[in-house]
Design an enzyme around this catalytic site. Sequence first.
Site, mmCIF file in Angstrom:
data_model
loop_
_atom_site.group_PDB
_atom_site.id
_atom_site.type_symbol
_atom_site.label_atom_id
_atom_site.label_comp_id
_atom_site.label_asym_id
_atom_site.label_seq_id
_atom_site.Cartn_x
_atom_site.Cartn_y
_atom_site.Cartn_z
ATOM 1 N N CYS A 175 0.834 -1.214 0.000
ATOM 2 C CA CYS A 175 0.000 0.000 0.000
ATOM 3 C C CYS A 175 0.867 1.262 0.000
ATOM 4 O O CYS A 175 1.492 1.582 0.997
ATOM 5 C CB CYS A 175 -0.916 -0.052 1.232
ATOM 6 S SG CYS A 175 -1.793 1.476 1.594
ATOM 7 N N CYS B 78 0.001 3.874 2.600
ATOM 8 C CA CYS B 78 0.421 3.391 3.930
ATOM 9 C C CYS B 78 1.881 3.747 4.177
ATOM 10 O O CYS B 78 2.253 4.177 5.274
ATOM 11 C CB CYS B 78 0.244 1.876 4.051
ATOM 12 S SG CYS B 78 -1.456 1.304 3.890
#
Length: 107
Positions: free
Chosen positions: A32, A35
């Site tokens: 991600c 993230c």
Amino acid sequence: MSQAKDVTDATFQSEVLEATKPVIVDFWAEWCGPCRMLSPILDQIAAEHADKVDVVKVNVDDNPGISAKYGITSIPAVYVFKDGEHVATSIGAKPKPALEKEFAAYL
């Protein structure tokens, strides 16, 4: 190296729900991009507010049980837990001032 401690399905109860101070939980995954952008911001918050709050990370790929329990369908998802209860949520990568404003009651 991240300031945030890794928490798993097995340690979530003791590390988060039974914690004596509020805990910011970063639900994330290796793949991600947002993230990865959020991680250093949470590290800064962890370092600056260590006396008031703990910051931990839960890898959703490695810990599907806790992710399912809290209905994590979009990451990064940042939850705040206080006294064993989920009390605040932030979804998506946000700049540090926005996170500090959202979580001001716990910092």
